[in-house]
Motif scaffolding. Structure first.
Motif, PDB file in Angstrom:
ATOM      1  N   PHE A 169       1.547  13.407   1.547  1.00  9.95           N
ATOM      2  CA  PHE A 169       0.972  14.015   2.796  1.00  9.95           C
ATOM      3  C   PHE A 169       1.842  14.222   3.562  1.00  9.95           C
ATOM      4  O   PHE A 169       1.542  15.141   4.610  1.00  9.95           O
ATOM      5  CB  PHE A 169      -0.213  12.839   3.115  1.00  9.95           C
TER       6      PHE A 169
ATOM      7  N   SER B 217      -5.990   4.441   8.633  1.00 11.06           N
ATOM      8  CA  SER B 217      -6.966   4.096   7.244  1.00 11.06           C
ATOM      9  C   SER B 217      -6.295   3.031   6.647  1.00 11.06           C
ATOM     10  O   SER B 217      -6.757   2.191   6.229  1.00 11.06           O
ATOM     11  CB  SER B 217      -6.982   5.552   6.306  1.00 11.06           C
ATOM     12  N   ILE B 218      -5.097   3.184   6.439  1.00 11.43           N
ATOM     13  CA  ILE B 218      -4.127   1.958   6.048  1.00 11.43           C
ATOM     14  C   ILE B 218      -4.095   0.693   6.450  1.00 11.43           C
ATOM     15  O   ILE B 218      -4.486  -0.287   6.158  1.00 11.43           O
ATOM     16  CB  ILE B 218      -2.816   2.567   5.665  1.00 11.43           C
TER      17      ILE B 218
ATOM     18  N   HIS C 244       1.043  -1.167  -0.153  1.00 12.01           N
ATOM     19  CA  HIS C 244       0.213  -0.009   0.069  1.00 12.01           C
ATOM     20  C   HIS C 244       0.793   1.270   0.166  1.00 12.01           C
ATOM     21  O   HIS C 244       2.036   1.314   0.571  1.00 12.01           O
ATOM     22  CB  HIS C 244      -0.649   0.098   1.177  1.00 12.01           C
ATOM     23  N   SER C 245       0.560   2.195  -0.612  1.00 10.82           N
ATOM     24  CA  SER C 245       1.068   3.671  -0.703  1.00 10.82           C
ATOM     25  C   SER C 245       0.385   4.702  -0.035  1.00 10.82           C
ATOM     26  O   SER C 245      -1.026   4.654   0.138  1.00 10.82           O
ATOM     27  CB  SER C 245       1.190   3.943  -2.211  1.00 10.82           C
ATOM     28  N   THR C 246       1.042   5.303   0.764  1.00  7.32           N
ATOM     29  CA  THR C 246       0.491   6.712   1.518  1.00  7.32           C
ATOM     30  C   THR C 246       0.065   7.623   0.492  1.00  7.32           C
ATOM     31  O   THR C 246      -0.555   8.798   0.903  1.00  7.32           O
ATOM     32  CB  THR C 246       1.370   7.116   2.597  1.00  7.32           C
TER      33      THR C 246
ATOM     34  N   LEU D  70      -7.297  10.768  -3.676  1.00  4.09           N
ATOM     35  CA  LEU D  70      -7.605  11.114  -2.346  1.00  4.09           C
ATOM     36  C   LEU D  70      -6.880  12.670  -2.431  1.00  4.09           C
ATOM     37  O   LEU D  70      -5.670  12.703  -2.760  1.00  4.09           O
ATOM     38  CB  LEU D  70      -6.987  10.334  -1.256  1.00  4.09           C
TER      39      LEU D  70
ATOM     40  N   LYS E  81      -7.391  -1.314   6.864  1.00  3.36           N
ATOM     41  CA  LYS E  81      -7.730  -2.169   5.700  1.00  3.36           C
ATOM     42  C   LYS E  81      -6.682  -3.290   5.493  1.00  3.36           C
ATOM     43  O   LYS E  81      -7.107  -4.453   5.242  1.00  3.36           O
ATOM     44  CB  LYS E  81      -7.521  -1.160   4.393  1.00  3.36           C
TER      45      LYS E  81
ATOM     46  N   LEU F 207      -4.867   9.685  11.023  1.00  2.00           N
ATOM     47  CA  LEU F 207      -5.823   9.180  10.207  1.00  2.00           C
ATOM     48  C   LEU F 207      -5.312   8.339   9.045  1.00  2.00           C
ATOM     49  O   LEU F 207      -6.138   7.250   8.667  1.00  2.00           O
ATOM     50  CB  LEU F 207      -6.655  10.444   9.666  1.00  2.00           C
ATOM     51  N   ILE F 208      -4.205   8.778   8.769  1.00  2.00           N
ATOM     52  CA  ILE F 208      -3.508   7.920   7.564  1.00  2.00           C
ATOM     53  C   ILE F 208      -3.098   6.494   8.118  1.00  2.00           C
ATOM     54  O   ILE F 208      -3.497   5.466   7.485  1.00  2.00           O
ATOM     55  CB  ILE F 208      -2.316   8.629   6.778  1.00  2.00           C
TER      56      ILE F 208
ATOM     57  N   ARG G 116     -12.984  12.550   4.365  1.00  2.00           N
ATOM     58  CA  ARG G 116     -11.849  13.278   4.758  1.00  2.00           C
ATOM     59  C   ARG G 116     -11.230  14.203   3.402  1.00  2.00           C
ATOM     60  O   ARG G 116     -10.810  15.024   3.474  1.00  2.00           O
ATOM     61  CB  ARG G 116     -10.834  12.482   5.071  1.00  2.00           C
TER      62      ARG G 116
ATOM     63  N   TYR H 149     -12.519   7.796   4.850  1.00  2.00           N
ATOM     64  CA  TYR H 149     -11.758   8.040   3.568  1.00  2.00           C
ATOM     65  C   TYR H 149     -12.325   9.212   2.774  1.00  2.00           C
ATOM     66  O   TYR H 149     -11.786  10.388   2.581  1.00  2.00           O
ATOM     67  CB  TYR H 149     -11.213   7.112   2.945  1.00  2.00           C
TER      68      TYR H 149
HETATM   69  N1  URA Z   1      -3.957   5.720   1.634  1.00  2.00           N
HETATM   70  C1  URA Z   1      -5.174   5.498   2.561  1.00  2.00           C
HETATM   71  O1  URA Z   1      -5.336   4.237   2.425  1.00  2.00           O
HETATM   72  N2  URA Z   1      -5.679   6.174   3.424  1.00  2.00           N
HETATM   73  C2  URA Z   1      -4.911   7.460   3.947  1.00  2.00           C
HETATM   74  O2  URA Z   1      -5.380   8.030   4.555  1.00  2.00           O
HETATM   75  C3  URA Z   1      -4.036   7.911   2.678  1.00  2.00           C
HETATM   76  C4  URA Z   1      -3.526   7.076   1.762  1.00  2.00           C
END
Ligand code: URA
Length: 434
Positions: free
Chosen positions: A207, A183-184, A82-84, A114, A187, A179-180, A168, A165
């Motif tokens: 971010f 969120s990541i 996963h990438s931020t 996003l 999931k 929050l990041i 936001r 998500y």
């Molecule tokens: N990717 C995500 O899944 N969530 C975030 O908050 C930022 C990047």
């Protein structure tokens, strides 16, 4: 307990309890808490932060908000990536088929764009016919059948994250470590992988703007990973300028296809190979990072990575004639070059500003229900450190209106900074943390 008390507490910089966080997550997921109340709480979290305990509690509550995927039937170590978030970040489109072509199964749930960043799901959906919304049974069946499936967050996995998500995104509350991280990691916990490689982007188009912030985010996610018994490696990557040359959904798919056929922009290549090498390592298929990179390059050369991408697209209903002949992708109505007024070296190209131009061209959402335009975007002709002559093309704009075209042409010239003195090539891999 009620939501007003919870908002008030966070607004006044007090620590929320696990029960309060769970109450909010469950209430918002089941529509008992209104969007405007959730927005107020998220803004308070954005402004006042969260303790490590609160972030962990938020992660667990979001991971528990829906079903959890059981990937144990695949009988293999599943490594997720996963990438931020970034601009021009088409890494998953390239890396995941490449890893799958090395017989390492990939079961990937991706996100949409996003803020000013793009999302893998939007890019995949720019391929005509490609279905990202697949049920759990077929998702696993796909992985069993061809070794890879890439879908959107349509399964009932971490539905709280899905709602929060997009909320936001529509209230400018994206750039927040708790929050990041929640969120990541929610999931990743819900989607069943045992091991995780995270691309923690850092710089103007990420971010996290500084290396210190990126390290703090990485540390938080690694700690949550440990608590959830998921080995997590974070690769900190440079996101000062857009990754590769293309920014915009179908333009990025085309760049990804070309990459898999051997046309590899240097910066993108470094990031893909580094992340992939750690995925291979975590999958138990090779401890030597340099050798792992060679294995991936071999599968670019022999076409196995490209073949796997074709298989992925076909298996999910996509029309592979677009991949075989990318000139078929619908074209924007206005395609115009932007020329340099001076000679010199590219000093800077703020990725966030480029991302904002591309959103303004129609590739991003202002409201969460907005639809997006897949054909618009920018193809850069130069990267930071490269030499440019006067009147040479700096970038090509793909727009669907004269007005957005003109705005983009003007803005991109302001963003691409040129200086007389030579500029060193930016370092792409900043650090690896585990
Ligand atoms: N990717 C995500 O899944 N969530 C975030 O908050 C930022 C990047």
């Amino acid at each position: 307990m009620n939501i007003l008390e919870i908002i008030e507490k966070k607004r006044d910089k007090k620590e929320l309890t696990k029960e309060e966080i769970t109450y909010f997550v469950e209430g918002y997921t089941s529509d008992k808490i209104a969007d405007y109340q959730a927005a107020a709480l998220i803004m308070a979290i954005y402004l006042n932060g969260m303790t490590k305990q609160e972030t962990t509690d938020l992660t667990i509550a979001m991971a528990n908000s829906g079903e959890k995927l059981d990937l144990s039937t695949l009988n293999e170590i599943i490594v997720d990536k996963h990438s931020t978030g970034g601009v021009g970040d088409k890494v998953s489109l390239i890396l995941l088929p490449l890893v799958a072509s090395l017989d390492i199964p990939v079961a990937k749930m991706s996100g949409r764009g996003l803020g000013f960043t793009g999302g893998t799901v939007d890019k995949l959906e720019s391929i005509p016919g490609y279905v990202t919304g697949i049920d759990m049974h077929n998702f696993i069946k796909n992985v069993e059948k061809i070794g890879i499936s890439m879908i959107s967050q349509t399964l009932n996995l971490a539905p709280a994250d899905k709602k929060i998500y997009s909320l936001r995104d529509s209230i400018s509350c994206v750039e927040s470590i708790p929050l990041i991280a929640s969120s990541i990691m929610s999931k990743k916990i819900a989607s069943g992988a045992e091991k995780i490689v995270l691309d923690v982007t850092c710089g103007a188009g990420a971010f996290m703007h500084s290396k210190e912030q990126a390290e703090a985010l990485a540390k938080e996610m690694i700690e949550i990973g440990k608590l959830a018994n998921k080995e997590t490696i974070c690769v900190l990557t440079n996101m000062d300028e857009p990754l590769g040359y293309a920014v915009g959904n179908s333009l990025e798919v085309i760049e990804a296809v070309n990459f898999l056929k051997g046309d590899m922009p240097e910066d993108l290549k470094e990031v893909v190979l580094a992340l992939g090498a750690y995925m291979i390592k975590l999958a138990g298929k090779g401890d030597n990072i340099e050798e792992n990179k060679e294995k991936m390059l071999e599968n670019i050369e022999n076409g196995k990575g490209y073949e796997k991408f074709l298989q992925l697209v076909e298996n999910q209903g996509g029309d592979i004639s677009y991949i075989k002949n990318t000139s078929q992708f619908p074209k924007a109505s206005y395609i115009e070059d932007v020329y340099s007024d001076t000679a010199g070296y590219i000093k800077n190209m703020n990725a966030k500003e480029v991302g904002k131009i591309v959103c303004n061209l129609g590739a991003g959402r202002i409201r969460k229900e907005d639809s997006i335009d897949n054909s618009v975007g920018i193809i850069l002709n130069k990267k930071v450190s490269e030499k440019v002559e006067k009147n040479e093309v700096l970038a090509t704009i793909y727009a669907n209106s004269q007005e957005t075209l003109n705005e983009a042409k003007e803005k991109i010239k302001e963003i691409i900074e040129i200086q007389k003195e030579a500029v060193p090539k930016p370092k792409m891999i900043l650090e690896v943390m585990d």
